[in-house]
Scaffold this motif. Structure first.
Motif, PDB file in Angstrom:
ATOM      1  N   ASP A  34      -1.415   0.009  -8.337  1.00 28.23           N
ATOM      2  CA  ASP A  34      -2.192  -1.168  -8.191  1.00 28.23           C
ATOM      3  C   ASP A  34      -1.638  -2.169  -7.237  1.00 28.23           C
ATOM      4  N   VAL A  35      -0.310  -2.151  -6.887  1.00 28.61           N
ATOM      5  CA  VAL A  35       0.098  -3.062  -5.933  1.00 28.61           C
ATOM      6  C   VAL A  35      -0.496  -2.646  -4.339  1.00 28.61           C
ATOM      7  N   LEU A  36      -0.619  -1.352  -4.118  1.00 26.81           N
ATOM      8  CA  LEU A  36      -1.371  -1.099  -2.936  1.00 26.81           C
ATOM      9  C   LEU A  36      -2.732  -1.268  -2.680  1.00 26.81           C
ATOM     10  N   VAL A  37      -3.443  -1.134  -4.041  1.00 27.35           N
ATOM     11  CA  VAL A  37      -4.884  -1.667  -4.156  1.00 27.35           C
ATOM     12  C   VAL A  37      -5.110  -3.291  -3.799  1.00 27.35           C
ATOM     13  N   ALA A  38      -4.036  -4.036  -4.612  1.00 31.39           N
ATOM     14  CA  ALA A  38      -4.206  -5.379  -4.317  1.00 31.39           C
ATOM     15  C   ALA A  38      -3.873  -5.855  -2.748  1.00 31.39           C
ATOM     16  N   ALA A  39      -3.026  -5.050  -2.341  1.00 29.90           N
ATOM     17  CA  ALA A  39      -2.550  -5.185  -0.905  1.00 29.90           C
ATOM     18  C   ALA A  39      -3.662  -5.002   0.154  1.00 29.90           C
TER      19      ALA A  39
ATOM     20  N   ARG B  97      -2.345   9.022  -3.709  1.00 33.20           N
ATOM     21  CA  ARG B  97      -2.325   9.735  -2.524  1.00 33.20           C
ATOM     22  C   ARG B  97      -1.308   9.153  -1.406  1.00 33.20           C
ATOM     23  N   ARG B  98      -1.677   8.013  -0.879  1.00 32.09           N
ATOM     24  CA  ARG B  98      -0.789   7.449  -0.145  1.00 32.09           C
ATOM     25  C   ARG B  98       0.764   7.328  -0.517  1.00 32.09           C
ATOM     26  N   ILE B  99       0.975   7.128  -1.693  1.00 33.72           N
ATOM     27  CA  ILE B  99       2.336   7.155  -2.369  1.00 33.72           C
ATOM     28  C   ILE B  99       3.162   8.507  -2.131  1.00 33.72           C
TER      29      ILE B  99
ATOM     30  N   LEU C 282       6.664  -6.049  -4.370  1.00 35.46           N
ATOM     31  CA  LEU C 282       5.944  -7.261  -3.877  1.00 35.46           C
ATOM     32  C   LEU C 282       5.723  -6.905  -2.168  1.00 35.46           C
ATOM     33  N   GLY C 283       5.742  -5.928  -1.702  1.00 28.03           N
ATOM     34  CA  GLY C 283       5.538  -5.658  -0.280  1.00 28.03           C
ATOM     35  C   GLY C 283       5.929  -4.182   0.244  1.00 28.03           C
ATOM     36  N   LEU C 284       5.636  -3.919   1.322  1.00 27.65           N
ATOM     37  CA  LEU C 284       6.142  -2.653   2.061  1.00 27.65           C
ATOM     38  C   LEU C 284       6.772  -3.024   3.251  1.00 27.65           C
ATOM     39  N   ILE C 285       7.737  -2.125   3.745  1.00 26.09           N
ATOM     40  CA  ILE C 285       8.600  -1.893   4.857  1.00 26.09           C
ATOM     41  C   ILE C 285       8.883  -0.479   5.021  1.00 26.09           C
ATOM     42  N   GLY C 286       8.882  -0.286   6.308  1.00 24.31           N
ATOM     43  CA  GLY C 286       9.546   1.182   6.737  1.00 24.31           C
ATOM     44  C   GLY C 286       9.375   1.595   7.979  1.00 24.31           C
ATOM     45  N   TRP C 287       9.487   2.630   8.491  1.00 21.85           N
ATOM     46  CA  TRP C 287       9.613   3.289   9.695  1.00 21.85           C
ATOM     47  C   TRP C 287       8.423   4.162   9.993  1.00 21.85           C
ATOM     48  N   GLY C 288       7.426   3.679  10.741  1.00 23.69           N
ATOM     49  CA  GLY C 288       6.496   4.836  11.083  1.00 23.69           C
ATOM     50  C   GLY C 288       6.612   5.250  12.612  1.00 23.69           C
TER      51      GLY C 288
END
Length: 196
Positions: free
Chosen positions: A41-46, A68-70, A96-102
């Protein structure tokens, strides 16, 4: 090394896939933790937040799409192709958010940081702290050599994050990323081993 000798990988294959993705503490009581299916639901809200959609090109159509993204986040860790964390309340709490390495490349020792936070987490230095912590993990624990932070020149907030997190502005990449309103020039910031 003699001419023509192969260059060894900066980070040996298997360094990530052979371990579980760690949880990392942040100052201020938050943590970085792997995403869970229950965070859908957090990804949907984002995906509905105008600022996140503008700068991150994030489109999430449904909770199923989010799950699926997760699942892909976890697959990318195992494939050593990406490393994405939730910025979350402590003890496995709400994301509350997302951070990482692409664009993670262990062989060349490089990656590009990506991030976003929901409106409730903006303005308190959360992204700067998370960027610093994750950069230390990437350089010190994983062993990468060069980290990139790229953002549209029309996004001064990300320019401030880069500077406060210790990334050096290296230049402007012209028409480097297509957004909904057209091509954007991007600032390229970098942090390399020894900068901290």
């Amino acid at each position: 090394m003699t001419s023509g000798s192969p260059v060894p990988p900066v980070v040996p294959a298997g360094r990530m896939a052979g371990t579980e993705q760690p949880a990392l503490g942040l100052a201020g009581g938050l943590e970085l933790r792997p995403w869970r299916a229950s965070d859908a639901d957090v990804l949907v809200a984002a995906g509905q937040d105008p600022a996140i959609r503008l700068w991150n090109l994030l489109h999430v159509d449904s909770p199923q799409d989010a799950r699926r993204r997760i699942a892909r986040m976890h697959e990318r860790w195992q494939a050593e192709a990406g490393a994405i964390w939730a910025i979350a309340r402590p003890g496995g709490g709400e994301a509350l958010g997302l951070i990482g390495w692409g664009d993670l490349d262990l062989r060349s020792g490089s990656a590009e940081i990506v991030y976003w936070v929901l409106p409730a987490a903006r303005g308190g230095g959360v992204v700067v702290e998370a960027t610093r912590r994750l950069s230390r993990w990437a350089l010190d624990d994983l062993g990468l050599h060069r980290l990139r932070l790229c953002h549209s020149v029309a996004n001064p907030a990300s320019c401030r994050v880069a500077a406060k997190a210790g990334y050096t502005l290296e230049g402007t990449m012209r028409a480097a990323l297509l957004h909904a309103d057209g091509w954007h020039d991007q600032h390229l910031h970098a942090l390399i081993q020894g900068d901290f």
